[in-house]
Design a protein around this motif. Structure first.
Motif, PDB file in Angstrom:
ATOM      1  N   ARG A 120       0.823  -1.221   0.000  1.00 43.82           N
ATOM      2  CA  ARG A 120       0.000   0.000   0.000  1.00 43.82           C
ATOM      3  C   ARG A 120       0.854   1.268   0.000  1.00 43.82           C
ATOM      4  NH1 ARG A 120      -3.780  -1.861   5.100  1.00 43.82           N
ATOM      5  NH2 ARG A 120      -4.579  -3.804   4.201  1.00 43.82           N
ATOM      6  N   ASN A 121       2.175   1.079   0.171  1.00 40.95           N
ATOM      7  CA  ASN A 121       3.109   2.209   0.215  1.00 40.95           C
ATOM      8  C   ASN A 121       2.838   3.130   1.409  1.00 40.95           C
ATOM      9  OD1 ASN A 121       5.435   3.003  -1.212  1.00 40.95           O
ATOM     10  ND2 ASN A 121       4.388   4.825  -1.980  1.00 40.95           N
ATOM     11  N   GLN A 122       2.529   2.521   2.556  1.00 41.60           N
ATOM     12  CA  GLN A 122       2.184   3.287   3.742  1.00 41.60           C
ATOM     13  C   GLN A 122       3.245   3.150   4.838  1.00 41.60           C
ATOM     14  OE1 GLN A 122      -1.729   1.587   4.611  1.00 41.60           O
ATOM     15  NE2 GLN A 122      -2.689   3.523   4.032  1.00 41.60           N
ATOM     16  N   LYS A 129       9.768   6.168  15.270  1.00 47.52           N
ATOM     17  CA  LYS A 129       8.454   6.787  15.465  1.00 47.52           C
ATOM     18  C   LYS A 129       8.276   7.945  14.484  1.00 47.52           C
ATOM     19  CE  LYS A 129       8.232   5.578  20.367  1.00 47.52           C
ATOM     20  NZ  LYS A 129       8.217   6.098  21.759  1.00 47.52           N
ATOM     21  N   MET A 130       7.205   7.849  13.686  1.00 45.62           N
ATOM     22  CA  MET A 130       6.999   8.795  12.594  1.00 45.62           C
ATOM     23  C   MET A 130       5.862   9.778  12.842  1.00 45.62           C
ATOM     24  SD  MET A 130       9.399   8.174  10.484  1.00 45.62           S
ATOM     25  CE  MET A 130       8.902   8.886   8.928  1.00 45.62           C
ATOM     26  N   GLY A 131       5.196   9.705  13.986  1.00 42.71           N
ATOM     27  CA  GLY A 131       4.212  10.702  14.364  1.00 42.71           C
ATOM     28  C   GLY A 131       3.072  10.854  13.374  1.00 42.71           C
ATOM     29  N   ASP A 171       1.950   8.317   2.750  1.00 43.23           N
ATOM     30  CA  ASP A 171       2.737   7.686   1.709  1.00 43.23           C
ATOM     31  C   ASP A 171       4.211   7.582   2.113  1.00 43.23           C
ATOM     32  OD1 ASP A 171       2.355   6.983  -1.412  1.00 43.23           O
ATOM     33  OD2 ASP A 171       4.358   7.814  -1.066  1.00 43.23           O
ATOM     34  N   GLN A 172       4.860   6.486   1.721  1.00 43.79           N
ATOM     35  CA  GLN A 172       6.257   6.267   2.099  1.00 43.79           C
ATOM     36  C   GLN A 172       7.217   7.264   1.458  1.00 43.79           C
ATOM     37  OE1 GLN A 172       7.405   2.173   1.504  1.00 43.79           O
ATOM     38  NE2 GLN A 172       5.944   1.400   3.016  1.00 43.79           N
ATOM     39  N   VAL A 181      12.043  13.478   5.583  1.00 49.25           N
ATOM     40  CA  VAL A 181      12.595  13.171   6.907  1.00 49.25           C
ATOM     41  C   VAL A 181      14.102  12.967   6.810  1.00 49.25           C
ATOM     42  CG1 VAL A 181      12.577  11.510   8.817  1.00 49.25           C
ATOM     43  CG2 VAL A 181      10.427  12.177   7.721  1.00 49.25           C
ATOM     44  N   TRP A 182      14.535  12.239   5.789  1.00 48.55           N
ATOM     45  CA  TRP A 182      15.964  11.967   5.621  1.00 48.55           C
ATOM     46  C   TRP A 182      16.755  13.238   5.283  1.00 48.55           C
ATOM     47  CZ3 TRP A 182      14.723   7.128   2.209  1.00 48.55           C
ATOM     48  CH2 TRP A 182      14.399   6.061   3.061  1.00 48.55           C
TER      49      TRP A 182
END
Length: 276
Positions: free
Chosen positions: A61-63, A142-144, A150-151, A157-158
């Protein structure tokens, strides 16, 4: 009687003040600096195989999903392709690295836990030799507010990781403690300290498999090899089902800048000081 009560009160107050002063003076004499963390050793007792989980329904799902509330939800388990990726990872450990793992540790998120169960059988490990990590050391970063997004959001983030290792993904605004819903790479570095301190203090001369998640594993590698934390995703990317072997058990080469002293502060067999 009133006078007696007042006199007793004065005695009690004076005794409390006196004991307090004595306690303070004794503490002042014995104060030692508290160190919350130790530095990672340049030598390790064990060889570690870091394995990213196989493809899950989230990847299809690219989540993104890091919220521990969903860690036991089997909806987010492995796909058939993910199972095959883990069989291949086990083959690589055995055939390409001549590995003989004694222990397998895994995150308890379903995509990682199911990967560990598949790998256990291929590696010939008993169920008693599989350890599920409940304290969160192997959990995904942890991505909040990015959970179920979507990924592709990983890229932003990076980019922020490179600029500032203390940067975090956007927190969950409705959370009672928003800052607890996200992690920086420095936070994962602290996890690395605790995880490998425990492992190194428990095992010696073993092959140990750690099944976990993308940023967790790449930050582990950056911390152990002493490279820039912010570049973890560039220097040590982990594809689904990928294996990386971290072997820092060998003696350092001549003219190496690596200190041969291990976690216990002692020289490994065959080593000698290069600075004396």
């Amino acid at each position: 009687t009133v006078t007696q009560r007042m006199n007793r009160r004065k005695v009690l107050i004076s005794s409390v003040i006196t004991s307090g002063l004595l306690f303070q003076s004794n503490n002042d004499m014995n104060i030692k600096e508290a160190n919350a963390f130790i530095d990672l050793p340049s030598r390790l007792h064990n060889r570690y195989f870091l394995v990213r989980h196989g493809e899950s329904t989230l990847d299809v799902r690219n989540q993104i999903l890091s919220n521990p509330s969903y860690k036991y939800d089997t909806t987010f388990g492995l796909t058939a392709k993910g199972v095959q990726q883990i069989h291949e990872a086990a083959r690589i450990i055995i055939e390409e690295y001549d590995g003989s793992p004694s222990w397998l540790y895994t995150s308890n998120f379903q995509r990682s836990f199911q990967s560990a169960l598949c790998m256990r059988e291929d590696l010939g490990l008993l169920f008693s030799e599989v350890r599920t990590e409940f304290s969160g050391l192997l959990d995904p970063r942890k991505m909040g507010a990015l959970d179920f997004e979507d990924q592709s959001n990983w890229n932003d983030v990076w980019e922020n990781d490179i600029k500032d290792p203390l940067s975090t993904p956007p927190p969950v605004k409705d959370s009672l403690q928003p800052s607890a819903s996200v992690e920086s790479v420095r936070d994962i570095y602290r996890r690395t300290l605790e995880a490998f301190t425990r492992l190194e203090a428990t095992y010696f001369g073993s092959d140990i498999v750690l099944v976990s998640h993308q940023d967790t594993l790449s930050c582990f590698c950056a911390a152990l090899y002493g490279t820039e934390l912010g570049r973890h995703h560039i220097d040590y990317p982990f594809e689904l089902g990928q294996v990386r072997c971290v072997d820092l058990s060998a003696a350092p080469a001549e003219n190496s800048r690596i200190n041969p002293i291990d976690l216990q502060g002692e020289y490994a067999v065959g080593d000698r000081s290069r600075y004396l």
